[in-house]
Design an enzyme around this catalytic site. Structure first.
Site, PDB file in Angstrom:
ATOM      1  CG  HIS A 171      -1.894   0.946   1.665  1.00  0.00           C
ATOM      2  ND1 HIS A 171      -2.610   1.699   0.616  1.00  0.00           N
ATOM      3  CD2 HIS A 171      -2.658   0.966   2.140  1.00  0.00           C
ATOM      4  CE1 HIS A 171      -3.157   2.853   0.715  1.00  0.00           C
ATOM      5  NE2 HIS A 171      -3.740   1.732   1.907  1.00  0.00           N
TER       6      HIS A 171
ATOM      7  CG  HIS B  48      -4.625   0.577  -8.126  1.00  0.00           C
ATOM      8  ND1 HIS B  48      -5.489   0.473  -7.541  1.00  0.00           N
ATOM      9  CD2 HIS B  48      -3.398   1.572  -7.397  1.00  0.00           C
ATOM     10  CE1 HIS B  48      -6.048   1.574  -6.914  1.00  0.00           C
ATOM     11  NE2 HIS B  48      -4.762   1.878  -6.403  1.00  0.00           N
TER      12      HIS B  48
ATOM     13  CG  ASP C  29       3.284   4.806  -3.659  1.00  0.00           C
ATOM     14  OD1 ASP C  29       2.959   5.326  -3.460  1.00  0.00           O
ATOM     15  OD2 ASP C  29       2.172   3.743  -3.185  1.00  0.00           O
TER      16      ASP C  29
HETATM   17  N1  ACO Z   1       4.798  -6.958 -10.928  1.00  0.00           N
HETATM   18  C1  ACO Z   1       4.192  -8.492 -11.019  1.00  0.00           C
HETATM   19  N2  ACO Z   1       3.337  -8.888 -11.342  1.00  0.00           N
HETATM   20  C2  ACO Z   1       2.443  -7.960 -10.376  1.00  0.00           C
HETATM   21  C3  ACO Z   1       2.418  -6.972  -9.888  1.00  0.00           C
HETATM   22  C4  ACO Z   1       3.298  -6.531  -9.939  1.00  0.00           C
HETATM   23  N3  ACO Z   1       3.868  -5.019  -9.409  1.00  0.00           N
HETATM   24  N4  ACO Z   1       1.604  -6.913  -9.477  1.00  0.00           N
HETATM   25  C5  ACO Z   1       0.587  -7.515  -9.712  1.00  0.00           C
HETATM   26  N5  ACO Z   1       1.389  -8.964 -10.542  1.00  0.00           N
HETATM   27  C6  ACO Z   1       0.845  -9.582 -11.227  1.00  0.00           C
HETATM   28  C7  ACO Z   1       0.038 -10.841  -9.698  1.00  0.00           C
HETATM   29  O1  ACO Z   1       1.166 -11.863  -9.575  1.00  0.00           O
HETATM   30  C8  ACO Z   1      -0.733 -11.610 -10.510  1.00  0.00           C
HETATM   31  O2  ACO Z   1      -0.444 -12.609 -11.983  1.00  0.00           O
HETATM   32  P1  ACO Z   1      -0.603 -13.875 -11.635  1.00  0.00           P
HETATM   33  O3  ACO Z   1      -2.237 -13.858 -12.329  1.00  0.00           O
HETATM   34  O4  ACO Z   1      -0.156 -14.358 -12.367  1.00  0.00           O
HETATM   35  O5  ACO Z   1      -1.159 -14.468 -10.196  1.00  0.00           O
HETATM   36  C9  ACO Z   1      -1.220 -10.362 -11.149  1.00  0.00           C
HETATM   37  O6  ACO Z   1      -0.519  -9.532 -11.427  1.00  0.00           O
HETATM   38  C10 ACO Z   1      -3.383 -10.066 -10.656  1.00  0.00           C
HETATM   39  O7  ACO Z   1      -1.977  -9.471  -9.237  1.00  0.00           O
HETATM   40  P2  ACO Z   1      -3.541  -9.833  -7.434  1.00  0.00           P
HETATM   41  O8  ACO Z   1      -1.721  -9.644  -6.659  1.00  0.00           O
HETATM   42  O9  ACO Z   1      -4.216  -9.807  -7.995  1.00  0.00           O
HETATM   43  O10 ACO Z   1      -3.446  -7.402  -8.653  1.00  0.00           O
HETATM   44  P3  ACO Z   1      -4.429  -7.030  -6.745  1.00  0.00           P
HETATM   45  O11 ACO Z   1      -5.483  -6.349  -7.373  1.00  0.00           O
HETATM   46  O12 ACO Z   1      -4.884  -8.443  -5.605  1.00  0.00           O
HETATM   47  O13 ACO Z   1      -3.124  -6.538  -6.316  1.00  0.00           O
HETATM   48  C11 ACO Z   1      -1.249  -4.629  -6.075  1.00  0.00           C
HETATM   49  C12 ACO Z   1      -2.822  -5.208  -6.048  1.00  0.00           C
HETATM   50  C13 ACO Z   1      -1.875  -4.973  -4.190  1.00  0.00           C
HETATM   51  C14 ACO Z   1      -1.091  -3.199  -6.336  1.00  0.00           C
HETATM   52  C15 ACO Z   1      -0.329  -4.986  -6.712  1.00  0.00           C
HETATM   53  O14 ACO Z   1      -0.469  -4.684  -8.397  1.00  0.00           O
HETATM   54  C16 ACO Z   1       1.101  -5.107  -5.673  1.00  0.00           C
HETATM   55  O15 ACO Z   1       1.792  -5.700  -5.132  1.00  0.00           O
HETATM   56  N6  ACO Z   1       1.765  -3.795  -6.410  1.00  0.00           N
HETATM   57  C17 ACO Z   1       2.905  -3.462  -6.106  1.00  0.00           C
HETATM   58  C18 ACO Z   1       3.366  -2.822  -4.680  1.00  0.00           C
HETATM   59  C19 ACO Z   1       2.458  -1.083  -4.800  1.00  0.00           C
HETATM   60  O16 ACO Z   1       3.156  -0.599  -5.936  1.00  0.00           O
HETATM   61  N7  ACO Z   1       1.391  -1.382  -4.578  1.00  0.00           N
HETATM   62  C20 ACO Z   1       1.165   0.347  -3.782  1.00  0.00           C
HETATM   63  C21 ACO Z   1      -0.369   0.531  -4.641  1.00  0.00           C
HETATM   64  S1  ACO Z   1      -1.124   2.560  -4.990  1.00  0.00           S
HETATM   65  C22 ACO Z   1      -1.485   2.822  -3.391  1.00  0.00           C
HETATM   66  O17 ACO Z   1      -1.457   2.005  -2.423  1.00  0.00           O
HETATM   67  C23 ACO Z   1      -1.670   3.835  -3.195  1.00  0.00           C
END
Ligand code: ACO
Length: 455
Positions: A283, A322, A378
């Site tokens: 987050h 996201h 971010d």
């Molecule tokens: N890098 C690589 N792969 C990713 C990323 C990433 N940043 N984000 C998601 N994925 C992949 C997952 O591994 C998943 O792959 P799969 O289908 O092969 O299993 C797919 O994309 C879907 O991802 P989910 O985890 O289901 O997406 P979710 O909506 O649950 O997560 C989140 C969203 C937590 C923001 C995620 O994208 C993440 O961890 N990003 C990196 C951390 C980040 O930048 N957070 C800030 C968010 S903005 C904020 O809070 C202000």
């Protein structure tokens, strides 16, 4: 109505007759018609779907609330597929261009932009509350020199609850207004104190001649000069970043704020819980992680190898992806522009080239395209903050200051929403069925049992 059909349609005032969902329970053959309102059914309406009188009723199962609306809200509109973000109906792009942070804060809390008189009064009220009790410094001093600023902020915000016990009167509108103003006024001061504590510098008291962000910069960076003079471009950049971070509807920390607030805890304890949620790397903590990632990559030519590592499942590309945006995050677009303005003053942060290359390659790569992974708010904010002189561990507190406004607006909306009750989800129990306790002397060794728990 068909035989066996149940309806609770009569109970819904606004639904059109065809705004219904008909469900057949194949276990019993019974059909149910549920009203659809605002493109949603009510999960509680599923409870009438039973196999017999002893059955509790059907539940909806939604880990991580991926498809569950927990409230109705009039604060922030977000369309993740089209990359739209609006506060109280106003596009984020226009607010970032035309408003100050405190104007936007007023809008989020009150529903309308202030007129000149209202704004003057609001600024005067917030400014009046920027000082913190001298005893609170002792809490700061108790922290180790390398304590994480989010930990210091979380603890001192929680401690404010003991300084203002009247804040517990959360159902009194005047008290709420006072505590909301107080907390918004004090957040920059607490953050600046945490920052200076980690550097071993004496605290700087607020300067009430300065605006919200310029005063914050004064408390952070004033040394021996009698009056701090903030660079106007950097002050405006911080103001825009604050506007972009002020609210984002039912995200993890806001959901924490609403859930904790639903127990009627006071706003300081509740905000401390939201700060805790924000601190996580998935987050608000992501902005700090982005910088660590860029450091680890080190140079532009190493980007392709890093991307391959991510695609092989070793870690995540921080600042990408996201839960809601499956198109470009509109805040990231604005931040990219702000970065250019900041670099005119500070000189270009060399990390920007690595970030741009990461973005370029990722946006062309099938892995990221297929998963709809785009830069989020971010991805670039940390690069700007670093160019302005902040160290990465301070980035998330810079997020917490403006988000406090959104948390408080959502908290107040929750308290005034007659439909809300204490947040208390259900579970699907998958543990052992009922069994009898055996006395210790007759009990078998638990090795097998522990192995199951460890899994
Ligand atoms: N890098 C690589 N792969 C990713 C990323 C990433 N940043 N984000 C998601 N994925 C992949 C997952 O591994 C998943 O792959 P799969 O289908 O092969 O299993 C797919 O994309 C879907 O991802 P989910 O985890 O289901 O997406 P979710 O909506 O649950 O997560 C989140 C969203 C937590 C923001 C995620 O994208 C993440 O961890 N990003 C990196 C951390 C980040 O930048 N957070 C800030 C968010 S903005 C904020 O809070 C202000």
């Amino acid at each position: 109505m068909l035989r066996g059909q149940r309806t609770i349609f009569e109970g819904v005032r606004h639904a059109m007759p065809n705004e219904t969902l008909t469900i057949t329970d194949n276990r019993t053959g019974k059909t149910y018609t549920l009203p659809i309102d605002k493109d949603a059914i009510r999960a509680i309406d599923l409870r009438q779907i039973k196999t017999g009188p002893e059955d509790f009723g059907l539940l909806s199962y939604d880990p991580a609330f991926q498809n569950t609306a927990s409230c109705q809200s009039a604060i922030t509109f977000l369309d993740g597929d089209r990359g739209i973000l609006r506060y109280r109906g106003y596009p984020i792009e226009q607010l970032a261009e035309k408003c100050s942070f405190l104007e936007v804060a007023y809008l989020l809390l009150n529903g309308e932009l202030p007129g000149p008189d209202e704004l003057d009064e609001w600024i005067a009220n917030v400014t009046r509350h920027t000082m913190i009790h001298e005893n609170l410094k002792k809490f700061m001093e108790g922290f180790h020199y390398d304590a994480h600023p989010m930990g210091m902020l979380m603890s001192t915000v929680a401690a404010l609850s003991t300084f203002y016990p009247e804040a517990r009167s959360i159902h009194d509108a005047a008290t709420r207004k006072l505590e909301i103003t107080r907390l918004i006024g004090k957040m920059p001061t607490l953050t600046a104190y945490a920052y200076r504590h980690s550097l071993g510098l004496p605290y700087v008291y607020p300067d009430n001649d300065l605006g919200y962000t310029k005063n914050f910069m004064n408390m952070l960076w004033r040394r021996t000069e009698p009056k701090f003079s903030a660079n106007p471009v950097l002050a405006r950049a911080l103001e825009v970043l604050f506007i972009l971070h002020a609210d984002h509807e039912q995200n993890c920390s806001t959901s924490a704020m609403r859930a904790v607030g639903s127990s009627f805890a006071d706003p300081y304890a509740t905000t401390a819980a939201a700060i805790a949620a924000l601190s996580g790397p998935l987050h608000g903590g992501a902005n700090e992680e982005v910088l660590r990632m860029l450091d680890e990559i080190g140079s532009k030519d190493r980007v392709p190898a890093y991307i391959e590592q991510i695609k092989a499942g070793r870690g995540k590309l921080m600042g990408f992806g996201h839960r809601v945006y499956k198109n470009y995050d509109p805040r990231a677009r604005i931040i990219k522009q702000v970065a250019e303005e900041v670099f005119e003053v500070t000189g270009r942060n060399p990390k920007l080239d690595i970030a741009l290359e990461l973005e370029r390659i990722a946006l062309e790569d099938e892995f990221f395209v297929k998963r709809k992974l785009y830069p989020n708010v971010d991805f670039y904010s940390g690069i700007i903050y670093q160019a302005m002189g902040f160290t990465p561990d301070v980035f998330t507190v810079l997020f917490a200051i403006p988000r406090t406004v959104g948390w408080l607006a959502q908290w107040q909306e929750m308290l005034l929403d007659g439909e809300q009750k204490i947040a208390r989800p259900r579970q699907l129990y998958i543990g052992k069925p009922a069994r009898q306790v055996v006395r210790i002397e007759e009990r078998e060794a638990p090795a097998a049992m522990l192995a199951t728990v460890a899994r």
